[in-house]
Structure formats: C-alpha cells, structure tokens
Motif scaffolding. Structure first.
Motif, short mmCIF file in Angstrom:
data_model
loop_
_atom_site.label_atom_id
_atom_site.label_comp_id
_atom_site.label_asym_id
_atom_site.label_seq_id
_atom_site.Cartn_x
_atom_site.Cartn_y
_atom_site.Cartn_z
N ALA A 123 0.83 -1.20 0.00
CA ALA A 123 0.00 0.00 0.00
C ALA A 123 0.87 1.26 0.00
N VAL A 124 1.97 1.22 0.75
CA VAL A 124 2.89 2.36 0.79
C VAL A 124 3.45 2.62 -0.62
N ARG A 125 3.87 1.56 -1.29
CA ARG A 125 4.44 1.69 -2.62
C ARG A 125 3.42 2.19 -3.63
N GLU A 126 2.24 1.61 -3.61
CA GLU A 126 1.21 2.01 -4.56
C GLU A 126 0.81 3.46 -4.36
N ALA A 127 0.73 3.89 -3.11
CA ALA A 127 0.33 5.26 -2.83
C ALA A 127 1.33 6.25 -3.43
N LEU A 128 2.62 5.95 -3.28
CA LEU A 128 3.64 6.86 -3.80
C LEU A 128 3.63 6.88 -5.32
N VAL A 129 3.59 5.72 -5.94
CA VAL A 129 3.63 5.67 -7.41
C VAL A 129 2.38 6.33 -8.01
N ASP A 130 1.22 6.09 -7.40
CA ASP A 130 0.00 6.73 -7.90
C ASP A 130 0.09 8.25 -7.78
N ASN A 171 12.45 5.47 -8.18
CA ASN A 171 13.46 6.46 -7.80
C ASN A 171 13.02 7.87 -8.19
N ASN A 172 12.38 8.02 -9.33
CA ASN A 172 11.81 9.32 -9.67
C ASN A 172 10.77 9.74 -8.65
N ALA A 173 9.93 8.79 -8.24
CA ALA A 173 8.82 9.12 -7.35
C ALA A 173 9.29 9.51 -5.95
N ILE A 174 10.22 8.76 -5.38
CA ILE A 174 10.63 9.06 -4.01
C ILE A 174 11.48 10.33 -3.96
N MET A 175 12.26 10.61 -5.01
CA MET A 175 12.99 11.88 -5.05
C MET A 175 12.03 13.05 -5.24
N GLU A 176 10.97 12.83 -6.00
CA GLU A 176 9.95 13.87 -6.16
C GLU A 176 9.25 14.14 -4.83
N LEU A 177 9.00 13.09 -4.06
CA LEU A 177 8.38 13.25 -2.76
C LEU A 177 9.23 14.14 -1.86
N GLY A 178 10.55 13.87 -1.84
CA GLY A 178 11.44 14.68 -1.03
C GLY A 178 11.61 16.09 -1.55
N GLY A 179 11.57 16.24 -2.88
CA GLY A 179 11.80 17.54 -3.47
C GLY A 179 10.58 18.45 -3.47
N VAL A 180 9.38 17.86 -3.41
CA VAL A 180 8.15 18.64 -3.51
C VAL A 180 7.38 18.69 -2.19
N ALA A 181 7.22 17.53 -1.53
CA ALA A 181 6.40 17.46 -0.32
C ALA A 181 7.24 17.53 0.95
N CYS A 182 8.28 16.70 1.02
CA CYS A 182 9.06 16.58 2.25
C CYS A 182 10.32 17.44 2.17
N GLN A 183 10.12 18.71 1.87
CA GLN A 183 11.23 19.64 1.83
C GLN A 183 11.70 19.94 3.26
N GLN A 184 12.75 20.75 3.38
CA GLN A 184 13.20 21.11 4.72
C GLN A 184 12.06 21.73 5.52
N THR A 185 11.24 22.56 4.86
CA THR A 185 9.97 23.00 5.43
C THR A 185 8.89 22.21 4.73
N GLU A 222 -0.42 20.53 1.66
CA GLU A 222 -0.49 21.40 0.48
C GLU A 222 -0.35 20.62 -0.81
N VAL A 223 0.53 19.63 -0.84
CA VAL A 223 0.74 18.86 -2.07
C VAL A 223 0.19 17.44 -1.96
N GLY A 224 -0.54 17.17 -0.89
CA GLY A 224 -1.18 15.85 -0.74
C GLY A 224 -0.21 14.72 -0.61
N CYS A 225 0.76 14.85 0.31
CA CYS A 225 1.75 13.77 0.50
C CYS A 225 1.05 12.42 0.64
N PRO A 226 1.43 11.44 -0.16
CA PRO A 226 0.75 10.15 -0.13
C PRO A 226 1.11 9.27 1.06
N TRP A 227 2.09 9.70 1.85
CA TRP A 227 2.54 8.87 2.98
C TRP A 227 2.12 9.43 4.34
N ARG A 228 1.18 10.35 4.35
CA ARG A 228 0.80 10.96 5.62
C ARG A 228 0.28 9.94 6.63
#
Length: 322
Positions: A31-38, A202-216, A221-227
C-alpha cells in the motif's frame, strides 16, 4: 535520534537495528508503494530528461544537476543536447568548447565537463557506441561514480538499486524513523523499492522529497501520499538530518577557475600577469592575490587536464588544452 512513536503503533516484521536504535517499515508495504507511485504518476514536475530513456541525455542531466538547481538545468540541458545530441557528437567536439559551455552556463566545477567529454569518447571507442546497462558497468566511464551510475541505470535501463540522495534520506528519516546513518538509509531505500521498478520508484521518491518533504514540509499542500504512515506527520516533529551546504561561490576558487577557463577561451593564450589582471581587479603580482595564488589555480587546472602551461622567454604562458 530516539525512535518516535508511530500513529498506529504498527511496524513491519522486517526490523532493523542501528547501534542502540531500531526502526521498522510499515506492515502494508504494498500500500505504501502504490500510494507513492499513484501520487507521482498523477502529477509531477515535468523535466525533459524524465521523458526519455536515452542514457546519454540522462547522464548529461545527472552531471549538470550535481551543483545546479533543476530549474536552471532545463535550459542548459536543452542547449547542450541540441548542440551535441549524441555521444559521437560530444566525443568529436573540441574540449575547450565543452568546457566553455559549462563555464558560460555556471554549471559548477569545469572538470565535470571534461569527464563528460571523456565518458562520451569511452562510449564510442570502448563500448562501440552503446552504454553499459548496469551500475557497475557505468562506473567504468570517466567521472561516473556510484550515485550517477545507479541513476543512469535506473532511469535509462530500469536496472538500478534505490537512489539515496538528500531528499530520500529526509523522507526515510521523517516517515519511518530511519536513523541518520548512510547504511541504514541505503537499507531502508532498497527495502521500500519494489523489484524491477527502479525507474518510476526512484523518480517518485525523489519527487516526494523535493516537492512534499522539503526542509519546510508541505504535507497537506501537495497531498503527500505517505501521511497515514509518517511518524513526523503524526508527531509534528519534522526534524531531519543536517543538509550539507555548498561553499559560497562568490570569491571562491571555483569562481576564479571558471574565469580562467572563460578568459583563455576568449584570448586563446595569455601570460601570467595579463591573465591575472583579466580575472580579478585586485590582482597584484606580489600581493595576496598575485602570481603565487594564480600559479596554484593554474596548477589545479593543469592537473585536471584543462589548461596547458609553458615557459617562453622566462614568462609563463597559459592556454586551454585542446
């Protein structure tokens, strides 16, 4: 970091130990994987190198991105790949032109341009124009280290391990309490990645860190799929590993290395003092920023294979290596 309590108290049976700390991934990894890829496939930043599986174009993007914000890389990447669209074209190019392009676009250390040029020659001369497809094989190319090799293998050939960059470390640390340890981050990233999916994952998890899980963080706001699985989101504790900072560029040796290359590209060759006066206004032959300082700079560039130094009639003359 002490392990934070999870929102639901659950954890995977795959428990890891790092010193005195333990950490686990969620039980429902699928479920964790599917949520991120979706989430990624639904909407993500549209960089041009994400629309190709050409290993040359991907290698260029990876090398350019090492010291430059992605927004600025887009134009430079497009110009570079239009001017030298293949490894054959780059291999045939004059190295001074490649280095000059690098300098004029402020793409970081000029030796990366030299290595990229050499790597193109290797592909043409040693690999018959075809890139190696594995991370180990790609590391045979000049200037291609483990991270870049794995990225190219992942994005070009879907044949890599999990990419572990600053963004991925931040995500693993916050979401799953992975301790600030390189081996732990690598283990977690590889456990999370589904088999045979390195390109999209790898594209997806780097996008998660670059867009949702930034330093702030921008979780809602961006609907993080792992909340629903994230420890930081549950606790409100969004600390993260220290992020190394780049040394200031203004006034750095890196800046003046670039000026030397740019100036020699314009004037072909210059005597030592003439070059010194052209690259900095406070150059004084016997001063702090004088001949000794400039000789050290030129010696570094000579070691990198970018500059040639000759002595003529007792004067040092510098030129770009052809």
């Amino acid at each position: 970091m002490s392990e934070r309590d999870r929102a639901d108290g659950s954890g995977s049976e795959d428990e890891h130990e790092d010193g005195d700390e333990t950490w686990t991934l969620p039980d429902d990894l699928e479920a964790v994987r599917e949520a991120l890829v979706d989430w990624y496939e639904g909407d993500h930043r549209d960089f041009p190198w994400r629309r190709t599986d050409d290993p040359y174009e991907i290698l260029v993007s990876e090398v350019m991105s090492q010291q430059t914000q992605l927004g600025r890389v887009v134009d430079a990447w497009a110009e570079f790949t239009e001017r030298w669209p293949t490894t054959a074209a780059l291999a045939d190019a004059d190295r001074a032109d490649v280095v000059g392009f690098w300098t004029s676009h402020s793409l970081g250390y000029n030796n990366r341009a030299k290595y990229l040029h050499e790597a193109a020659r290797q592909v043409e001369e040693e690999f018959d124009g075809a890139f190696p497809t594995s991370p180990d094989g790609l590391q045979e190319l000049m200037g291609v280290g483990p991270y870049t090799a794995n990225a190219v293998a992942s994005f070009a050939f879907n044949n890599g391990d999990a990419v572990v960059d600053t963004n991925v470390k931040r995500v693993c640390y916050r979401a799953f309490d992975v301790p600030d340890d390189d081996a732990a981050f690598e283990a977690a990233a590889n456990d999370l990645m589904p088999d045979g999916c390195s390109r999209v994952w790898n594209n997806a998890i780097m996008e998660l860190g670059g867009v949702a899980c930034q330093q702030t963080p921008r979780c809602d706001e961006v609907g993080c799929p792992w909340r629903e699985w994230c420890s930081a989101y549950a606790s409100g504790d969004f600390t993260a590993p220290d992020v190394p900072t780049q040394p200031a560029f203004e006034g750095s040796r890196r800046q003046f290395r670039g000026r030397v290359v740019g100036t020699l590209r314009e004037y072909d060759e210059l005597e030592l003092d003439t070059l010194g006066h052209r690259i900095r206004v406070d150059y004084a032959p016997g001063g702090e920023y004088g001949r000794e300082w400039l000789r050290g700079l030129l010696s570094d560039l000579e070691d990198d294979g970018l500059v040639t130094l000759e002595t003529r009639a007792g004067e040092t003359v510098a030129s770009l290596r052809r």
